[in-house]
Scaffold this motif. Structure first.
Motif, PDB file in Angstrom:
ATOM      1  N   LEU A   1       0.846  -1.194   0.000  1.00  0.00           N
ATOM      2  CA  LEU A   1       0.000   0.000   0.000  1.00  0.00           C
ATOM      3  C   LEU A   1       0.879   1.240   0.000  1.00  0.00           C
ATOM      4  CD1 LEU A   1      -2.902   1.253   0.309  1.00  0.00           C
ATOM      5  CD2 LEU A   1      -2.445   1.291   2.775  1.00  0.00           C
TER       6      LEU A   1
ATOM      7  N   LEU B   1      -2.685   0.011  -4.347  1.00  0.00           N
ATOM      8  CA  LEU B   1      -2.702  -1.282  -3.673  1.00  0.00           C
ATOM      9  C   LEU B   1      -2.208  -2.326  -4.655  1.00  0.00           C
ATOM     10  CD1 LEU B   1      -3.701  -2.439  -0.878  1.00  0.00           C
ATOM     11  CD2 LEU B   1      -5.750  -3.159  -2.108  1.00  0.00           C
TER      12      LEU B   1
ATOM     13  N   LEU C   1      -8.879   3.885  -3.930  1.00  0.00           N
ATOM     14  CA  LEU C   1      -7.886   2.849  -4.153  1.00  0.00           C
ATOM     15  C   LEU C   1      -7.662   2.608  -5.638  1.00  0.00           C
ATOM     16  CD1 LEU C   1      -9.023   0.203  -1.498  1.00  0.00           C
ATOM     17  CD2 LEU C   1      -7.162   1.869  -1.295  1.00  0.00           C
TER      18      LEU C   1
END
Length: 433
Positions: free
Chosen positions: A257, A320, A289
């Motif tokens: 991340l 991610l 994300l």
């Protein structure tokens, strides 16, 4: 074999191929799935040609990868190909070439050359009209097809593969496919495809370490990468990266991340770049994300149920990363455009995502505060006012971050709610309004 009586119940080729056409692709995502195969084959150049010719309009997707032998080509046209996928391969189910192609057309031809020294090409055609007529899984030799012959000429200089889409029934209108509307539709699809490829393959187009240089063109136009994190902006803020280990059954792996707060409009290098970084969904829906599978972007925008979209956190974006050995845990779909976060990972992400949004909220409010909040006249000179305001904002941010790190975010939210109700001026100074 089973111990008792057994029966081979093969599916109807005509019915099943028809059903697989509706697996979830649109034109840009279908092209991207073919480009996946080119990257897996080590291609450095991929050329997409979308040619309008009325009902005979066609799409060529040509690469300079390692190509396929005749046997591999035939296997590649099998639904549920038996080929084995290694770690890092962008393929997944052995369906992409077929389902992506047939989602847009009724006939797909594949022409390939695998020997760098021998000019020998192989060509096969999967045609839905033939499959439906015979109700069998039939692949045919194209013979002296002029469009296939043109593709063979492109492979005269080296290895590679050309995928040819024809009979574009899902792209052109059934009535008047030769008309101006049909032409404009293909032109619009070329633009959307260029934009889409620049997003999903931006890491490959940016000459990242570990990847061969990749150039993609659409109708002669070079695809430009769109990096959602604006890495060249001096005012970009990156929070410390994090790494999580997840496991399910015999499968385990790591997920990376990286969190970014993009600059507010007044801190971008120029307005044009700010507008470009708003992305195809615009600022609010581009927050969230950005999920990468083997460096290929498969999903972007939104918080996957961790939190909601908020105007005040629109500058927050996070990368991610997961590898292909975690595909089953992420439930990646055939079109490779949608994933589900594993429940254990979702819990791990809540705190760092909320911390990112705290920082993004602060950046947003610092940018908008001069226009939103008048400066009290009795606080002294403007420089002193700015210093006091900055100190208060910094204090508010530090307290919120500390609450997050201590696992007391819910308690802090209750405290902030009381402050907003009972001491709105203090809440405003701390950036809580």
């Amino acid at each position: 074999m089973p111990g008792g009586a057994w029966f081979d119940v093969a599916p109807s080729a005509a019915r099943l191929t028809g059903s697989l056409r509706d697996i979830g692709y649109d034109f840009p995502t279908a092209v991207a799935d073919i480009v996946d195969n080119s990257i897996a084959a080590g291609a450095t150049h991929v050329e997409i040609m979308i040619e309008f010719d009325g009902p005979d309009s066609r799409v060529y997707i040509a690469d300079d990868g390692q190509g396929m032998s005749p046997g591999a080509l035939l296997e590649g046209l099998r639904f549920g190909s038996r080929r084995a996928y290694s770690d890092g391969d962008l393929g997944r189910y052995g369906l992409g070439l077929k389902t992506a192609s047939l989602s847009q057309c009724r006939s797909v031809a594949v022409i390939s050359r695998s020997s760098p020294t021998v000019v020998r090409t192989s060509a096969r055609v999967l045609d839905l009209d033939v499959v439906e007529e015979w109700d069998q899984w039939i692949v045919i030799d194209p013979g002296s097809d002029p469009h296939v012959a043109r593709a063979r000429q492109w492979l005269a200089e080296g290895t590679g593969t050309v995928v040819l889409w024809r009979n574009l029934d899902r792209v052109l209108p059934e009535k008047r496919p030769e008309g101006g509307w049909a032409r404009r539709r293909l032109e619009a699809l070329a633009e959307k495809t260029t934009e889409h490829l620049g997003i999903v393959f931006h890491r490959f187009l940016e000459r990242r370490r570990g990847h061969p240089t990749l150039v993609i063109t659409v109708n002669g136009q070079k695809v430009q990468p769109w990096n959602p994190f604006a890495p060249d902006e001096p005012a970009l803020t990156e929070l410390p990266p994090q790494r999580f280990e997840i496991a399910a059954g015999d499968t385990s792996g790591h997920v990376g991340l990286r969190r970014y707060v993009l600059p507010a409009r007044d801190r971008f290098s120029n307005v044009t770049q700010f507008e470009r970084m708003s992305g195809p969904l615009n600022w609010n829906r581009q927050q969230g994300l950005y999920i990468y599978r083997a460096d290929r972007l498969v999903q972007w925008g939104g918080w996957n149920g961790i939190r909601g979209i908020d105007e005040h956190t629109k500058l927050a974006r996070a990368a991610l990363d997961f590898s292909t050995d975690l595909d089953a845990m992420f439930n990646i779909n055939v079109a490779k455009m949608r994933v589900s976060l594993p429940p254990q990972l979702r819990q791990m992400l809540e705190s760092p995502v909320n911390e990112l949004c705290v920082h993004a909220n602060d950046a947003y409010r610092r940018s908008s505060r001069p226009a939103e909040r008048p400066v009290p006249a009795d606080l002294g000179a403007p420089a002193e006012v700015r210093a006091v305001a900055q100190a208060a904002t910094t204090a508010g941010l530090a307290v919120r971050a500390a609450a997050m790190q201590a696992g007391e975010w819910a308690a802090w939210q209750r405290i902030a709610a009381v402050l907003r109700e009972q001491a709105p001026d203090i809440a405003g100074m701390l950036g809580l309004d």
